[in-house]
Enzyme design. Structure first.
Site: not given
Length: 543
Positions: A26, A30, A34, A208, A266
């Protein structure tokens, strides 16, 4: 008949590292990882020795399912940064010799996607509703769902449109409505989404729920559960024949950009021969080998799944893709410490059996030596190179997985394996950021797994991974050939791949080692008095 494989491409042998962005690093402080955090750790990843990075979704999303509910497939969510940040990350990875694979989520969108909002505002039978799976309910007033399907996350797979007879299908959360992949408009839209990212320079896509995009036309009732049976999903909503037409179409889209772009499926299907159908020459290039992930700590069963996998994928000319953990299940370092080592519980909490942490890590270090000795490609889940276990005592108040909330806690869900990584033992949030904020709590014992401590320890799990990856590359094991060696005991596996011999002792009693020079060993005490100790492994080379 076995398909002749063309000249090996990079994905035939690559070791690919999965980044779950919100838990990796990060940079903004926050509490959510990211893209700039990924940029900060590119040197770490290059030094680890991986060939490519797969990033879980970072698209615009209300985050009902941690980003797997996509509201805009062509933009980065402000939580993770900007498109410019993505471009910087991509170029930084490429400069260091690593490729980038991004997640594509085609089975469903977010309920906040502009298409679904338009569908809700449009009448029955409209073009907008035809992009999704809307059906009239059963009963005199449509008050019952169109069929009896259940969501993977628990509860009904249908939600009624307020004030209407129509319902919409969602195999996952109510905020993840399923698209109708028989609709040409859906097909064309995703062709263009793929092109958008290919034009930016991505090297591939992880697809996915690749086995769920086509449902049986009549949407028949089905009385089975959504639990995986023998490692695969069953029922009229999974693994339908028409799904392969989508991937043949996508294969042609990728070919527009040359022949070095790839897709990995997947697809939770079983047996391996059915998974292999997703990687026929005109479809995808890889499919996750979930049968291997699900195999318990047992020599005969491991050998069997390896043999069947190699045979099944060889028949279609595709590489086998080994994987031990990902963001959807308990980490293997924890699973291997259970009384049934390798079992796959749906999460672990303080009221569950607690794994033997030291034994689980010892077995995990041995198992990676088997995995990386095998020909084909391998996927690593972020943190496994640190030996990370799950957070197995996370209080319920912190859990965010929709499966936990939809089942009122009956499914503990996947939060335990998604905890932010520990980078510095003595820093706030263990160096995940500088503020101490974190979207999920880290257990205190993560300090001893922190990367900074392991970088200074020649016997650490991180150093073992670095050495294994370097040796795998230098000896060409990914493009090699497996030959099983005779073993003196049923709880021992031995194989050769080129000039490397692996011996893995899955039992407790020591066993004599064959001739050869010890190149790497899974733990410092793997060899005692010339014998391989229990729950340990070695790589040998010919002297």
């Amino acid at each position: 008949m076995t398909q002749q494989s063309p000249r090996p491409q990079w994905w035939h042998h690559a070791v690919i590292y999965q980044i779950y962005p919100r838990s990796f690093m990060d940079a903004s402080g926050d509490g959510i990882g990211d893209l700039n955090g990924v940029i900060q750790r590119l040197d770490y990843l290059a030094n680890l020795g991986v060939d490519a990075l797969w990033l879980s979704p970072f698209y615009r999303s209300p985050q009902a399912d941690a980003g797997y509910d996509v509201a805009d497939y062509r933009d980065v969510d402000p939580l993770f940064g900007t498109l410019e940040d993505f471009d910087s990350m991509l170029s930084g990875a490429h400069e260091r010799g690593m490729r980038i694979i991004v997640d594509i989520v085609p089975n469903h969108t977010s309920s906040e996607h502009v298409w679904f909002q338009e569908a809700l505002a449009s009448p029955s039978g409209s073009r907008a509703r035809a992009r999704y799976i809307f059906r009239e309910g059963r009963g005199d007033n449509g008050e019952q769902p169109p069929n009896n399907w259940q969501s993977v996350f628990g509860g009904p797979a249908w939600t009624q449109v307020p004030g209407e007879r129509e319902w919409y299908l969602h195999l996952f959360d109510t905020r993840q409505p399923d698209l109708d992949w028989r609709n040409p408009e859906v097909l064309e839209e995703f062709d263009n989404v793929l092109r958008f990212w290919l034009e930016r320079g991505v090297d591939g896509f992880r697809v996915d729920v690749a086995h769920g995009m086509i449902k049986a036309p009549e949407l028949p009732d089905w009385d089975g559960s959504q639990e995986m049976i023998e490692g695969g999903n069953r029922g009229p909503m999974w693994d339908q024949e028409e799904v392969h037409e989508i991937y043949r179409r996508w294969n042609r889209v990728l070919a527009e950009f040359g022949h070095d772009r790839m897709m990995v499926a997947e697809a939770w299907v079983h047996p391996p021969s059915r998974t292999a159908r997703y990687v026929r020459p005109d479809e995808m290039q890889q499919a996750f080998n979930f049968d291997y992930l699900l195999t318990p700590w047992d020599a005969d069963r491991l050998r069997n799944v390896i043999d069947i996998s190699l045979e099944s994928y060889s028949e279609v000319g595709a590489p086998t893709t080994w994987v031990m953990s990902n963001h959807d299940g308990v980490r293997h370092a924890s699973r291997l410490g259970l009384s049934r080592p390798g079992a796959r519980p749906n999460g672990i909490d303080a009221d569950s059996e607690q794994p033997d942490e030291a034994l689980g890590l010892r077995r995990a270090r041995a198992l990676i030596m088997l995995t990386l000795a095998l020909p084909g490609s391998a996927y690593l889940y972020q943190g496994e190179e640190l030996g990370l276990p799950d957070h197995t005592t996370m209080p319920a108040r912190y859990r965010q997985d929709p499966a936990f909330h939809r089942t009122n806690g009956e499914q503990l869900g996947r939060d335990g394996c998604r905890v932010p990584l520990p980078w510095y033992a003595d820093a706030p949030a263990f160096g995940f950021n500088t503020t101490g904020e974190r979207w999920l709590p880290q257990p205190e014992h993560y300090a001893r797994y922190a990367a900074d401590r392991q970088l200074e320890d020649a016997t650490s799990t991180l150093e073992l991974y670095r050495q294994l990856l370097a040796m795998r590359h230098n000896h060409g094991l990914g493009n090699g050939e497996l030959v099983w060696q005779q073993s003196l005991r049923s709880d021992v596996l031995s194989l050769t791949n080129g000039d490397v011999t692996l011996v893995l002792n899955l039992g407790e009693a020591p066993i004599a080692l064959p001739a050869g020079e010890v190149a790497l060993q899974s733990v410092p005490d793997a060899i005692s008095n010339g014998q391989l100790t229990g729950n340990a492994a070695v790589w040998l080379t010919t002297p």
